[in-house]
Design a protein around this motif. Structure first.
Motif, PDB file in Angstrom:
ATOM      1  N   MET A   1      68.506  62.123 -12.510  1.00  0.00           N
ATOM      2  CA  MET A   1      69.073  60.772 -12.373  1.00  0.00           C
ATOM      3  C   MET A   1      68.407  59.866 -13.382  1.00  0.00           C
ATOM      4  SD  MET A   1      71.329  59.179 -10.545  1.00  0.00           S
ATOM      5  CE  MET A   1      71.788  57.628  -9.839  1.00  0.00           C
ATOM      6  N   ALA A   2      69.178  59.192 -14.203  1.00  0.00           N
ATOM      7  CA  ALA A   2      68.602  58.334 -15.227  1.00  0.00           C
ATOM      8  C   ALA A   2      68.093  57.043 -14.616  1.00  0.00           C
ATOM      9  CB  ALA A   2      69.650  58.032 -16.296  1.00  0.00           C
ATOM     10  N   HIS A  64      82.519  65.372 -23.554  1.00  0.00           N
ATOM     11  CA  HIS A  64      82.881  64.286 -22.624  1.00  0.00           C
ATOM     12  C   HIS A  64      83.744  63.236 -23.320  1.00  0.00           C
ATOM     13  CE1 HIS A  64      80.016  65.649 -19.524  1.00  0.00           C
ATOM     14  NE2 HIS A  64      79.236  65.971 -20.532  1.00  0.00           N
ATOM     15  N   TYR A 268      67.961  53.619 -20.159  1.00  0.00           N
ATOM     16  CA  TYR A 268      68.302  54.780 -19.342  1.00  0.00           C
ATOM     17  C   TYR A 268      67.574  55.994 -19.902  1.00  0.00           C
ATOM     18  CZ  TYR A 268      71.953  51.733 -17.605  1.00  0.00           C
ATOM     19  OH  TYR A 268      72.614  50.676 -17.026  1.00  0.00           O
ATOM     20  N   PRO A 270      66.149  60.267 -18.523  1.00  0.00           N
ATOM     21  CA  PRO A 270      66.073  61.246 -17.440  1.00  0.00           C
ATOM     22  C   PRO A 270      64.651  61.409 -16.935  1.00  0.00           C
ATOM     23  CG  PRO A 270      66.172  62.369 -19.543  1.00  0.00           C
ATOM     24  CD  PRO A 270      66.287  60.900 -19.843  1.00  0.00           C
ATOM     25  N   GLU A 276      70.170  67.926 -21.754  1.00  0.00           N
ATOM     26  CA  GLU A 276      71.079  67.710 -20.622  1.00  0.00           C
ATOM     27  C   GLU A 276      70.851  66.342 -19.973  1.00  0.00           C
ATOM     28  OE1 GLU A 276      72.259  69.772 -16.308  1.00  0.00           O
ATOM     29  OE2 GLU A 276      70.997  70.843 -17.753  1.00  0.00           O
ATOM     30  N   GLY A 277      69.589  66.017 -19.706  1.00  0.00           N
ATOM     31  CA  GLY A 277      69.292  64.720 -19.108  1.00  0.00           C
ATOM     32  C   GLY A 277      69.588  63.568 -20.048  1.00  0.00           C
ATOM     33  N   GLU A 280      73.245  62.862 -19.919  1.00  0.00           N
ATOM     34  CA  GLU A 280      73.563  62.149 -18.684  1.00  0.00           C
ATOM     35  C   GLU A 280      73.152  60.678 -18.771  1.00  0.00           C
ATOM     36  OE1 GLU A 280      75.034  60.955 -15.289  1.00  0.00           O
ATOM     37  OE2 GLU A 280      75.434  62.933 -16.161  1.00  0.00           O
ATOM     38  N   SER A 281      72.039  60.401 -19.446  1.00  0.00           N
ATOM     39  CA  SER A 281      71.613  59.011 -19.620  1.00  0.00           C
ATOM     40  C   SER A 281      72.605  58.234 -20.467  1.00  0.00           C
ATOM     41  CB  SER A 281      70.221  58.972 -20.260  1.00  0.00           C
ATOM     42  OG  SER A 281      69.254  59.533 -19.406  1.00  0.00           O
ATOM     43  N   LEU A 283      75.811  58.956 -20.723  1.00  0.00           N
ATOM     44  CA  LEU A 283      77.011  58.800 -19.894  1.00  0.00           C
ATOM     45  C   LEU A 283      76.838  57.699 -18.858  1.00  0.00           C
ATOM     46  CD1 LEU A 283      77.946  62.546 -19.307  1.00  0.00           C
ATOM     47  CD2 LEU A 283      78.979  60.947 -20.936  1.00  0.00           C
ATOM     48  N   GLU A 284      75.663  57.624 -18.264  1.00  0.00           N
ATOM     49  CA  GLU A 284      75.419  56.576 -17.261  1.00  0.00           C
ATOM     50  C   GLU A 284      75.460  55.203 -17.895  1.00  0.00           C
ATOM     51  OE1 GLU A 284      72.085  55.250 -13.930  1.00  0.00           O
ATOM     52  OE2 GLU A 284      71.993  57.237 -14.836  1.00  0.00           O
ATOM     53  N   ARG A 287      79.002  54.350 -18.449  1.00  0.00           N
ATOM     54  CA  ARG A 287      79.683  54.008 -17.193  1.00  0.00           C
ATOM     55  C   ARG A 287      79.408  52.560 -16.809  1.00  0.00           C
ATOM     56  NH1 ARG A 287      78.501  59.476 -15.575  1.00  0.00           N
ATOM     57  NH2 ARG A 287      76.482  58.844 -14.730  1.00  0.00           N
TER      58      ARG A 287
END
Length: 301
Positions: A1-2, A64, A268, A270, A276-277, A280-281, A283-284, A287
């Motif tokens: 989770m970032a 993505h 942001y 990880p 990978e993290g 996700e950071s 992408l968050e 968002r």
């Protein structure tokens, strides 16, 4: 989770970007104007590692449908101890070689080969760093053994977890960036290790950035950074424009903490460093950006 911070940063929101690009891997110095003439989407994220090291992040983001602009902010150059490394490896023996980044690994391998490939035991921080040694460590020679990685890919964790391999003083060679902190060597020294640090490389900002490319970068909502050096280089660039107040996606906690100390607002990163993290950071951050951009307007009366 970032993680997202909420520290203030002294730039107002930027104007809407009017510049367009396509995938960062295809953008090179001198080509910006050709891309401006095309009707491709504007960049979602700026990727800032040194040239040649952004491809994996770009490819992961493309899965993505994230459009990247490649803008290398730093480059690696020899450090004051680069030439000493082969001599030190030839004349002394160490219980551990502590390697904390892919660049440190690459520089070490060159010096190690120049020293005649002596037998060494290596401790690495992070899967990306370990991969640099894959070809050598899996060969029949077996002169180089990657024997340890900490439970979390951070230098301070390596310093606290590196095992002793003898009851006498354990000797550690730490080839590092000249800009790296003393955290690892001090942490190991506090545990009784004898540490030899060599500053085998350093980072310098990239200076030859086209103004139009910089405008493209400033228009992107997210900037992805992998080191405090890249972060500082970015802040130096945006200090030359009227405003910038978008999102920073960091590869891990070390860079995220540096961003906080520099007073950035939307950070942001990880809990575990790695590609990978990091993705996700990014992408968050996107968002959150899109939610704020697309959210309903609320009238106050």
């Amino acid at each position: 989770m970032a993680f997202s911070s909420s520290l203030a940063f002294p730039f107002p929101s930027p104007p809407s970007g009017t510049f367009q690009t396509r995938s960062a891997g295809r953008l090179r110095t001198g080509a910006t104007e050709r891309f401006l003439e095309r009707s491709s989407p504007p960049p979602d994220v700026v990727v800032t590692r040194e040239r040649g090291k952004n491809a994996k992040l770009i490819a992961a983001l493309e899965k993505h449908n994230i459009q990247s602009l490649e803008l290398p902010l730093i480059k690696h150059v020899d450090g004051p101890d680069t030439d000493r490394l082969p001599e030190v490896l030839s004349n002394d023996k160490f219980d551990w070689i502590a390697i904390t980044s892919p660049e440190a690994a690459a520089v070490f391998l060159r010096g190690w080969k120049a020293a005649g490939s002596p037998k060494v035991r290596v401790a690495v921080v992070g899967a990306g760093t370990a991969r640099v040694f894959d070809e050598v460590s899996q060969s029949d020679d077996q002169s180089l053994e990657v024997a340890f990685s900490p439970s979390k890919a951070m230098g301070k964790v390596l310093a606290s977890e590196l095992p002793r391999v003898s009851e006498s003083t354990c000797k550690v060679l730490y080839p590092a960036s000249a800009k790296a902190s003393r955290e690892i060597q001090e942490g190991l020294s506090d545990r009784g290790f004898h540490v030899t640090r060599l500053n085998t490389y350093t980072t310098v900002p990239v200076e030859d950035i086209e103004p139009l490319t910089l405008k493209l970068a400033i228009s992107a909502p997210v900037v992805a950074v992998a080191s405090p050096s890249a972060l500082k280089a970015w802040l130096k660039l945006v200090s030359k424009v009227d405003c910038w107040n978008n999102y920073i996606a960091c590869i891990g906690e070390t860079t995220g903490s540096a961003a906080k100390k520099l007073g950035l607002k939307s950070i942001y990163y990880p809990t575990t460093p790695g590609l990978e993290g990091w993705v996700e950071s990014v992408l968050e951050a996107l968002r959150v950006h899109r939610q704020l951009k697309e959210g309903p307007n609320v009238e106050h009366g």
